[in-house]
Design an enzyme around this catalytic site. Structure first.
Site, mmCIF file in Angstrom:
data_model
loop_
_atom_site.group_PDB
_atom_site.id
_atom_site.type_symbol
_atom_site.label_atom_id
_atom_site.label_comp_id
_atom_site.label_asym_id
_atom_site.label_seq_id
_atom_site.Cartn_x
_atom_site.Cartn_y
_atom_site.Cartn_z
ATOM 1 C CE LYS A 20 -5.308 -1.716 2.050
ATOM 2 N NZ LYS A 20 -3.979 -2.351 2.074
ATOM 3 C CB THR A 33 -0.911 0.026 1.237
ATOM 4 O OG1 THR A 33 -1.752 -1.132 1.219
ATOM 5 C CG2 THR A 33 -1.788 1.265 1.252
ATOM 6 C CE LYS A 37 2.271 2.199 4.802
ATOM 7 N NZ LYS A 37 1.896 1.444 3.566
#
EC number: 1.1.1.60
Length: 290
Positions: free
Chosen positions: A172, A97, A240
């Site tokens: 995502k 990701t 993150k």
């Protein structure tokens, strides 16, 4: 049998690479910590290499699952990067990701080198990786994706191309935005039930059968009530990911007020020492607040 390379043997990559080897492919792995690569070979067979370039040499597909943008650049680019070792026509599939920006950068670099590139972030957690039941959301050229899909299906319950390069990463981000709000909502519901003197398990037994039901409720409510958070997707990684979501929203104009708020709640959890706790630890934060 297909010759493959897998770069990054973390909690997700380690079992994913194992599924590829078990399916009969010829897999060479790379990991920054060599001891982990050696352990993987001892457990699964295959081979390991000291650099991404050497792991990618001769491979038809190179898969990666590393930590962040900089980690991904380091395994792709430079003299020891995978791109330098890949043969013309091979495809790089990234399961990390990362930002859409680094995806655009690496897609262009791969194209220039005569390579295919698919951004293919994953969802399903460690259990999904171990059981070969991941959801994979993909972006890239249609023909490149079509060739890579059978390989990814080795560890997927669903693998789908959403659009061109970067579409997987954008999907995502939508996934993480949805999760952030769901976990906070579940945490508040359990906290409210406790404050009202109700039995949390009885409450969930009833409400989970209606519109309030979710994966998070089904899979996390018991550990939340038991104050157990040493499992699952870490708060550090979620922050993150949410940072990527919020940065991208600033660029495309999307309004994400709940996501921004929950990100700050996760910051509070980090201050509590919970950076490696599961994302459901938002409930622990509420308990601390009283």
């Amino acid at each position: 049998m297909t010759k493959l390379a897998f770069l990054g043997l973390g909690v997700m990559g380690y079992p994913m690479a194992g599924h590829l080897q078990a399916a009969g492919h010829e897999v060479c792995v790379y990991n920054r910590t060599t001891a982990k690569a050696e352990k993987w070979v001892d457990q699964h067979g295959g081979t390991h290499a000291p650099t991404p370039r050497e792991a990618a040499d001769g491979a038809d597909f190179v898969m990666s699952c590393v930590g962040n943008d900089d980690d991904l650049r380091s395994v792709c680019l430079g003299d020891d990067g995978a791109f330098a070792g890949m043969k013309t026509g091979a495809t790089f599939v990234d399961h990390t990701t990362v930002s859409a920006k680094v995806t655009e950068e690496l897609y262009a670099a791969a194209k220039e080198a005569g390579l295919g590139y698919v951004d293919a972030p994953i969802s399903g957690g460690q259990a999904g990786a171990e059981n070969g039941q991941l959801s994979i959301m993909c972006g890239g050229d249609e023909d490149i994706y079509a060739a890579a899909e059978p390989v990814m299906n080795t560890y997927a319950k669903l693998c789908r191309r959403i659009g061109g390069s970067g579409a997987g990463q954008m999907t995502k981000m939508a996934n993480q935005i949805a999760i952030a709000g769901l976990v906070q909502g579940l945490s508040e519901a359990l906290h409210f039930a406790e404050k009202a003197g109700l039995d949390g398990r009885s409450v969930v037994e009833v409400i989970s059968q209606g519109a309030a039901g979710s994966w998070q409720m089904a899979n996390r409510y018991e550990t939340m009530l038991d104050d157990k958070f040493d499992h699952g997707f870490a708060v550090d990684w979620m922050r993150k990911d949410l940072g990527i979501c919020l940065d991208t929203a600033n660029e495309n104009g999307a309004s994400l007020p709940v996501t921004a708020l929950v990100d700050q709640y996760y910051k509070d959890v980090q201050k509590m020492g919970g950076g490696r706790w599961d994302t459901s630890s938002l409930f622990k934060r509420l308990r601390k607040l009283g």
